[in-house]
Scaffold this motif. Structure first.
Motif, PDB file in Angstrom:
ATOM      1  N   ALA A   6     -36.245  76.036  66.343  1.00 32.84           N
ATOM      2  CA  ALA A   6     -36.719  74.653  66.495  1.00 32.84           C
ATOM      3  C   ALA A   6     -37.503  74.211  65.275  1.00 32.84           C
ATOM      4  N   ALA A  37     -41.715  64.371  65.238  1.00 29.03           N
ATOM      5  CA  ALA A  37     -40.720  65.264  65.827  1.00 29.03           C
ATOM      6  C   ALA A  37     -39.461  64.497  66.228  1.00 29.03           C
ATOM      7  N   TRP A  72     -35.740  65.100  64.700  1.00 25.51           N
ATOM      8  CA  TRP A  72     -34.613  65.400  65.584  1.00 25.51           C
ATOM      9  C   TRP A  72     -33.425  64.500  65.264  1.00 25.51           C
ATOM     10  N   ARG A  80     -31.863  65.595  61.985  1.00 26.51           N
ATOM     11  CA  ARG A  80     -31.105  66.847  62.102  1.00 26.51           C
ATOM     12  C   ARG A  80     -29.763  66.617  62.787  1.00 26.51           C
ATOM     13  N   ARG A  81     -29.697  65.662  63.710  1.00 22.68           N
ATOM     14  CA  ARG A  81     -28.459  65.412  64.436  1.00 22.68           C
ATOM     15  C   ARG A  81     -27.517  64.483  63.678  1.00 22.68           C
ATOM     16  N   ALA A  84     -31.646  71.372  66.384  1.00 20.51           N
ATOM     17  CA  ALA A  84     -31.914  70.087  67.038  1.00 20.51           C
ATOM     18  C   ALA A  84     -32.088  70.266  68.544  1.00 20.51           C
ATOM     19  N   THR A  85     -31.305  71.163  69.134  1.00 19.66           N
ATOM     20  CA  THR A  85     -31.403  71.387  70.580  1.00 19.66           C
ATOM     21  C   THR A  85     -32.754  71.972  70.960  1.00 19.66           C
ATOM     22  N   LEU A 136     -35.507  71.779  69.261  1.00 19.35           N
ATOM     23  CA  LEU A 136     -36.544  70.783  68.996  1.00 19.35           C
ATOM     24  C   LEU A 136     -36.604  69.762  70.132  1.00 19.35           C
ATOM     25  N   ALA A 137     -35.445  69.349  70.619  1.00 19.46           N
ATOM     26  CA  ALA A 137     -35.406  68.411  71.748  1.00 19.46           C
ATOM     27  C   ALA A 137     -36.049  69.027  72.988  1.00 19.46           C
TER      28      ALA A 137
END
Length: 384
Positions: A9, A163, A167, A170-171, A186-187, A189-190
């Protein structure tokens, strides 16, 4: 041959902390300001505390607002009534640099460093400062509009805004941006963002509206930077401006929230305007007749004024029915009985309030000392 490790993350860069701070000077500066302001708050609170050791021990998880309100106010905390009554809108820009406990500071410092250095690596120094500032302001305005607490502070809104922007980058960022942020998942971090918001729902005292406001502002600004289309940049920038403007408009006079009347009422009491406070408390009670805090506030003010004591007693008993161990509610009932000319019953309730209180508060001592002679002139004394 070893497979590449999956992205995490918010992985830590391999450099030492000193090198990392040099590479992210804006993040380092924000950290430094937060630490210095907390040190000032802590030292000033200790200097005026009757029991510095007790305050020092409690400061790990909370600098009591009773001890530190004036200090927070002077340093720029978002005290909601100061915006509504005194027009001190500048507080929405400064409150994100203050913290209410050592734990609060440490957790936010770790998060700010972890997120901020990636933001600075992705978008540079100026945009890092702009992102944190606008997200922090968005969070403060959301707290103001939602009337979360008399005083709101902390860097969480700015950090969540950062954040959210990272995100998005990154996506859906450009290949260059994706390459800079390749170590970030990204996952994951989400999931961390969702966990942070979930904790805000479960833990009392956390400014959840502020978190959501900061995240929304960060997503909109980050989206404007990530999208490659001019129309998209314009639309997202406009949406950010409308968000901040709309929150400011709602926050200027949030009469849709009953807490607005409570916060203003207690401010009027602090300014020695009990008649104005009673009007506000009654207005809040009209909007939310079952609200125990408003029942108690109205009852107490009626008792202080020595008027409508039967109504005050009824409201106080209704408040206590929801929480019969609340020392503030017991103090109110005790003082009402004292004002009605029932010193024995009043003293008994006041002693119970003093015993239940986690710390001694002056009102109970004053009421105990004055109960025997407190009967309102229009109410004949009776012996229970």
């Amino acid at each position: 041959m070893h497979a590449d490790s999956p992205p995490s993350a918010l992985p830590l860069p391999p450099e030492t902390l000193r090198v990392r701070l040099r590479q992210a000077p804006v993040t380092a500066a924000l950290l430094g300001v937060c630490i210095v302001l907390y040190a000032i708050t802590f030292i000033a609170t200790l200097a005026q505390a009757p029991d510095p050791l007790d305050v020092a021990m409690r400061s790990v998880w909370s600098l009591s607002l009773t001890d530190s309100t004036d200090i927070f106010r002077q340093l720029g905390a978002l005290e909601l009534s100061r915006v509504w009554l005194d027009g001190e809108w500048w507080r929405v820009a400064t409150t994100g640099l203050l913290h209410g406990s050592l734990l609060h500071l440490v957790l936010n410092s770790i998060a700010l460093l972890s997120v901020g250095e990636w933001v600075e690596q992705a978008w540079g120094h100026f945009r890092t400062l702009a992102l944190f500032t606008l997200a922090s302001i968005g969070g403060a305005l959301a707290s103001l509009a939602w009337c979360e607490s008399p005083i709101v502070l902390g860097a969480s809104a700015g950090i969540l805004g950062q954040a959210g922007a990272i995100w998005l980058a990154r996506r859906w960022g450009s290949p260059i941006l994706q390459d800079k942020l390749a170590p970030i998942s990204a996952t994951s971090l989400a999931i961390l963002i969702v966990i942070c918001l979930g904790v805000g729902l479960l833990v009392p005292g956390i400014a959840q509206a502020g978190h959501l406001g900061g995240l929304a502002a960060g997503l909109l600004l980050g989206g404007a930077w990530v999208t490659g289309r001019r129309a998209g940049k314009f639309a997202l920038s406009l949406a950010l401006a409308l968000l901040l403007g709309g929150l400011a408009w709602l926050g200027a006079r949030p009469t849709h929230r009953t807490n607005y009347y409570a916060i203003l009422g207690f401010r009027q009491l602090a300014d020695d305007r009990p008649a104005d406070a009673l009007i506000l408390f009654n207005r809040g009670l009209e909007l939310d007749p079952d609200n125990a805090s408003f029942r108690n506030a109205v009852a107490y003010q009626l008792a202080v004024d020595g008027v409508e004591l039967d109504r005050a007693e009824s409201l106080s008993l209704a408040a206590l029915a929801t929480n019969h161990l609340n020392p503030s509610y017991l103090d109110t009932l005790g003082w009402i009985w004292c004002r009605q000319g029932h010193p024995a019953a009043g003293t008994h309730a006041l002693q119970a309030a003093a015993w239940l209180a986690s710390e001694r508060f002056p009102e109970v001592d004053e009421h105990l000392a004055g109960c025997a002679s407190a009967a309102a002139p229009s109410v004949p004394r009776e012996t229970l």
